[in-house]
Design a protein around this motif. Structure first.
Motif, PDB file in Angstrom:
ATOM      1  N   UNK A 246       0.795  -1.233   0.000  1.00 28.23           N
ATOM      2  CA  UNK A 246       0.000   0.000   0.000  1.00 28.23           C
ATOM      3  C   UNK A 246       0.827   1.283   0.000  1.00 28.23           C
ATOM      4  N   UNK A 247       2.149   1.174   0.085  1.00 31.93           N
ATOM      5  CA  UNK A 247       2.984   2.371   0.064  1.00 31.93           C
ATOM      6  C   UNK A 247       2.697   3.186  -1.202  1.00 31.93           C
ATOM      7  N   UNK A 248       2.393   4.487  -1.055  1.00 32.47           N
ATOM      8  CA  UNK A 248       1.959   5.273  -2.216  1.00 32.47           C
ATOM      9  C   UNK A 248       3.110   5.611  -3.167  1.00 32.47           C
ATOM     10  N   UNK A 249       3.024   5.101  -4.374  1.00 33.18           N
ATOM     11  CA  UNK A 249       3.986   5.441  -5.424  1.00 33.18           C
ATOM     12  C   UNK A 249       3.228   5.614  -6.740  1.00 33.18           C
ATOM     13  N   UNK A 250       3.838   6.331  -7.662  1.00 36.88           N
ATOM     14  CA  UNK A 250       3.240   6.515  -8.991  1.00 36.88           C
ATOM     15  C   UNK A 250       3.117   5.176  -9.696  1.00 36.88           C
ATOM     16  N   UNK A 251       4.118   4.317  -9.520  1.00 39.65           N
ATOM     17  CA  UNK A 251       4.097   3.013 -10.180  1.00 39.65           C
ATOM     18  C   UNK A 251       2.894   2.190  -9.724  1.00 39.65           C
ATOM     19  N   UNK A 252       2.572   2.250  -8.421  1.00 40.84           N
ATOM     20  CA  UNK A 252       1.438   1.478  -7.913  1.00 40.84           C
ATOM     21  C   UNK A 252       0.122   1.984  -8.494  1.00 40.84           C
ATOM     22  N   UNK A 253       0.020   3.290  -8.709  1.00 40.70           N
ATOM     23  CA  UNK A 253      -1.198   3.842  -9.307  1.00 40.70           C
ATOM     24  C   UNK A 253      -1.356   3.357 -10.742  1.00 40.70           C
ATOM     25  N   UNK A 254      -0.249   3.331 -11.490  1.00 40.16           N
ATOM     26  CA  UNK A 254      -0.289   2.812 -12.862  1.00 40.16           C
ATOM     27  C   UNK A 254      -0.629   1.321 -12.845  1.00 40.16           C
ATOM     28  N   UNK A 255      -0.050   0.609 -11.893  1.00 41.11           N
ATOM     29  CA  UNK A 255      -0.325  -0.819 -11.731  1.00 41.11           C
ATOM     30  C   UNK A 255      -1.811  -1.049 -11.469  1.00 41.11           C
ATOM     31  N   UNK A 256      -2.396  -0.204 -10.619  1.00 43.50           N
ATOM     32  CA  UNK A 256      -3.830  -0.296 -10.320  1.00 43.50           C
ATOM     33  C   UNK A 256      -4.643  -0.076 -11.597  1.00 43.50           C
ATOM     34  N   UNK A 257      -4.267   0.950 -12.370  1.00 47.54           N
ATOM     35  CA  UNK A 257      -4.994   1.264 -13.604  1.00 47.54           C
ATOM     36  C   UNK A 257      -4.953   0.090 -14.578  1.00 47.54           C
ATOM     37  N   UNK A 258      -3.784  -0.506 -14.725  1.00 38.63           N
ATOM     38  CA  UNK A 258      -3.641  -1.646 -15.640  1.00 38.63           C
ATOM     39  C   UNK A 258      -4.546  -2.796 -15.200  1.00 38.63           C
ATOM     40  N   UNK A 259      -4.597  -3.036 -13.898  1.00 41.08           N
ATOM     41  CA  UNK A 259      -5.410  -4.139 -13.382  1.00 41.08           C
ATOM     42  C   UNK A 259      -6.901  -3.845 -13.457  1.00 41.08           C
ATOM     43  N   UNK A 260      -7.279  -2.571 -13.471  1.00 42.97           N
ATOM     44  CA  UNK A 260      -8.689  -2.219 -13.616  1.00 42.97           C
ATOM     45  C   UNK A 260      -9.131  -2.270 -15.080  1.00 42.97           C
ATOM     46  N   UNK A 261      -8.179  -2.076 -16.000  1.00 41.89           N
ATOM     47  CA  UNK A 261      -8.513  -2.031 -17.424  1.00 41.89           C
ATOM     48  C   UNK A 261      -8.516  -3.424 -18.047  1.00 41.89           C
ATOM     49  N   UNK A 262      -7.494  -4.225 -17.710  1.00 44.17           N
ATOM     50  CA  UNK A 262      -7.333  -5.538 -18.344  1.00 44.17           C
ATOM     51  C   UNK A 262      -7.813  -6.647 -17.404  1.00 44.17           C
ATOM     52  N   UNK A 263      -8.255  -7.773 -17.956  1.00 47.89           N
ATOM     53  CA  UNK A 263      -8.669  -8.904 -17.111  1.00 47.89           C
ATOM     54  C   UNK A 263      -7.492  -9.462 -16.322  1.00 47.89           C
ATOM     55  N   UNK A 264      -7.809 -10.074 -15.164  1.00 47.04           N
ATOM     56  CA  UNK A 264      -6.758 -10.557 -14.278  1.00 47.04           C
ATOM     57  C   UNK A 264      -5.896 -11.647 -14.905  1.00 47.04           C
ATOM     58  N   UNK A 265      -6.494 -12.487 -15.744  1.00 39.48           N
ATOM     59  CA  UNK A 265      -5.691 -13.550 -16.349  1.00 39.48           C
ATOM     60  C   UNK A 265      -4.542 -12.962 -17.162  1.00 39.48           C
ATOM     61  N   UNK A 266      -4.740 -11.751 -17.667  1.00 38.74           N
ATOM     62  CA  UNK A 266      -3.689 -11.080 -18.439  1.00 38.74           C
ATOM     63  C   UNK A 266      -2.802 -10.218 -17.539  1.00 38.74           C
ATOM     64  N   UNK A 267      -3.422  -9.333 -16.738  1.00 39.21           N
ATOM     65  CA  UNK A 267      -2.665  -8.377 -15.924  1.00 39.21           C
ATOM     66  C   UNK A 267      -1.766  -9.071 -14.907  1.00 39.21           C
ATOM     67  N   UNK A 268      -2.265 -10.160 -14.315  1.00 45.07           N
ATOM     68  CA  UNK A 268      -1.481 -10.850 -13.281  1.00 45.07           C
ATOM     69  C   UNK A 268      -0.283 -11.607 -13.846  1.00 45.07           C
ATOM     70  N   UNK A 269      -0.244 -11.797 -15.167  1.00 43.53           N
ATOM     71  CA  UNK A 269       0.864 -12.522 -15.788  1.00 43.53           C
ATOM     72  C   UNK A 269       1.897 -11.606 -16.432  1.00 43.53           C
ATOM     73  N   UNK A 270       1.677 -10.315 -16.336  1.00 38.62           N
ATOM     74  CA  UNK A 270       2.657  -9.386 -16.896  1.00 38.62           C
ATOM     75  C   UNK A 270       3.970  -9.490 -16.123  1.00 38.62           C
ATOM     76  N   UNK A 271       5.107  -9.446 -16.815  1.00 34.96           N
ATOM     77  CA  UNK A 271       6.409  -9.541 -16.124  1.00 34.96           C
ATOM     78  C   UNK A 271       6.746  -8.239 -15.409  1.00 34.96           C
TER      79      UNK A 271
END
Length: 544
Positions: A246-271
């Motif tokens: 939960x530590x606030x960083x810009x990267x985590x916000x982008x990570x959140x956006x990616x996970x909200x946009x794409x399905x988990x089967x895809x987002x969770x497998x990103x390297x």
């Protein structure tokens, strides 16, 4: 029905072409049908339906196109909806359209909020992509359950959060607050301000980490009978796991956006390193919760613990009811651990910040605390803390101005009505506590200002008393904990916890910003936190 009509129309057009050109192959015919159907559907979706057919076409609209990503990446999150509420005349709903011309709604007045959160609550659900991602962190507990599953879970968990039980926890909260005070005094001595000696009572403290540890040590015993002792053990894996997630960083916000946009089967497998961090830390937290559930289960089966002992925490209470499997219990404990400590930790951090900005309020609050509670070692009662006007005013203003979750999204799962407007199934609606809590519609021109006195009344004898509406015309003017059937089940617990923490910290310390010129940014992916921490100059107060 309309999709079927489009398909039939496209097929008919394609068959006409085949009559004209009999040499076409089946593949050519199929491609023709598909292309025509796709073109008609696109024409309907982008031009005809959003402009001439949708029942939302008369709702006041934000100019141009706005995506959910704009809302999510807004800084601070909620600033855009607040701007629209201030500038776009409306009757409870404001519409914005994304690049595909799909309409999204923002609720702005009492009636709209009432319909979404109370009257038609179960017509709206959190979007599946958001739920699936958040479940990786907090499990499919009460916060992420929907429909009948939510009704069942809420009914089973509500007794643990009745006001009598919460008030009985003030002793534990005050005990943990005193441990925090002692640890802060050590920190002050170990990190003196420049120009002071090592025994000085003036030192540096980063408050957000300490706030998180305090609330974790309170929710642990309350939720599952486990004291994590993170306040007194700096090397604490549970506290560190939550911090890494939960530590606030810009990267985590982008990570959140990616996970909200794409399905988990895809987002969770990103390297992506954050995928590994989330998997490792949530895996550890889940294993801790599973271990505790198994310990409770063995005690229950062997009858080594009597009913009163098992009923002493939330986990024991719901286990005795026998309505949850062990996996479901683990999900509930993850939910309570994360939500139960993060809300108040965030609020305590922002309370310290606001009191640094308003030293006069801080001084008056300290005097009220000292007049009511002789010393930090004195026992306290719920009547004392709940009856202190300025303390309650400060806590209410903090929760109003800095809601832990500044925006949340709902999706209409069936055709419904909001503020007299027909809302089609599939429409996304944004609820923005940040914007509503500051909206001039509810709070007037001072909605964005820190004014604890709005929560204080004066009786006929001239005595200051607590009020619970802040002068707003409706309870829906503050939606930090939402309202209705989906309101935060632990809202009274969080308020009690915040009262104790603020009373203890302000009673013992004078607070200033280490750097008065530092610009504090509201950040955080899931919850609101200061981007680079809250670095305070704290001076211990003698005699309390």
């Amino acid at each position: 029905m309309f999709n079927l009509a489009i398909s039939l129309a496209g097929t008919s057009i394609a068959l006409i072409f085949t009559d004209r050109f009999p040499g076409w192959t089946f593949k050519g015919l199929f491609s023709c049908i598909f292309g025509i159907n796709f073109s008609i559907q696109l024409f309907w979706d982008i031009l005809i339906y959003p402009n001439f057919v949708t029942p939302l076409r008369y709702v006041p609209c934000v100019p141009g196109t706005v995506s959910q990503l704009h809302i999510l990446m807004d800084s601070p999150r909620g600033q855009l909806p607040l701007k629209w509420m201030r500038t776009i005349p409306n009757n409870g709903l404001i519409r914005f359209r994304d690049i595909f011309r799909h309409s999204h709604l923002i609720a702005t007045n009492h009636q709209a909020l009432l319909d979404i959160m109370s009257t038609n609550t179960y017509d709206f659900e959190k979007p599946w992509k958001a739920r699936e991602f958040l479940a990786r962190i907090i499990g499919f507990g009460l916060i992420l359950s929907e429909g009948n599953a939510h009704r069942v879970q809420r009914k089973a968990l509500t007794p643990a959060f009745n006001i009598k039980n919460i008030r009985s926890l003030y002793t534990l909260m005050w005990e943990k607050t005193n441990i925090l005070i002692d640890e802060l005094e050590k920190e002050v001595k170990e990190n003196p301000m420049e120009g002071t000696n090592t025994n000085s009572s003036v030192g540096k403290v980063e408050m957000s980490v300490w706030a998180s540890r305090l609330t974790l040590d309170i929710i642990g015993p309350v939720a599952m009978g486990r004291d994590f002792q993170s306040l007194t053990h700096k090397e604490n894996k549970v506290a560190d796991s939550f911090l890494r997630i939960l530590e606030p960083t810009k990267e985590k916000l982008i990570f959140l956006a990616v996970n909200f946009i794409f399905p988990q089967w895809f987002a969770s497998r990103l390297p992506w390193k954050l995928n590994r961090v989330v998997n490792e830390e949530t895996g550890y937290l889940r294993s801790v919760c599973h271990e505790i559930v198994q310990e409770k289960r063995r005690a229950l089966q062997s009858q080594k613990a009597d009913t009163s002992e098992l009923d002493a925490d939330i986990l024991g209470t719901i286990m005795l009811r026998g309505e949850f499997s062990d996996d479901e219990l683990v999900d509930q404990m993850l939910t309570f651990l994360a939500a139960g400590h993060e809300t108040t930790a965030s609020a305590l951090t922002w309370a310290c910040y606001l009191l640094c900005q308003y030293p006069d309020v801080q001084n008056r609050l300290r005097q009220e605390i000292h007049d009511t509670i002789p010393s930090s070692n004195s026992p306290i009662t719920w009547t004392q803390l709940e009856a202190m006007p300025l303390l309650n005013g400060v806590c209410q203003e903090v929760l109003r101005l800095y809601p832990t979750v500044p925006n949340t999204v709902r999706e209409a799962v069936r055709d419904t009505v909001v503020a007299g407007v027909s809302v089609p199934r599939g429409t996304m609606i944004t609820l923005s506590p940040y914007a509503i809590n500051r909206s001039p519609h509810f709070w007037g021109d001072t909605g964005a200002e820190f004014i604890p006195e709005r929560w204080i009344d004066t009786d006929e004898k001239g005595n200051k008393t607590v009020n619970h509406n802040g002068g707003a015309p409706t309870n829906f003017a503050q939606i930090t904990f939402l309202h209705g059937q989906r309101s935060c089940i632990g809202k009274d617990f969080a308020r009690a916890e915040l009262r104790c923490a603020v009373a203890g910290v302000v009673g013992r310390f004078m607070m200033e910003m280490q750097d008065p010129n530092q610009e504090i940014h509201i950040a955080g992916a899931v919850t609101t936190k200061p981007r680079d921490g809250m670095h305070l100059k704290m001076t211990a107060v003698d005699g309390w």
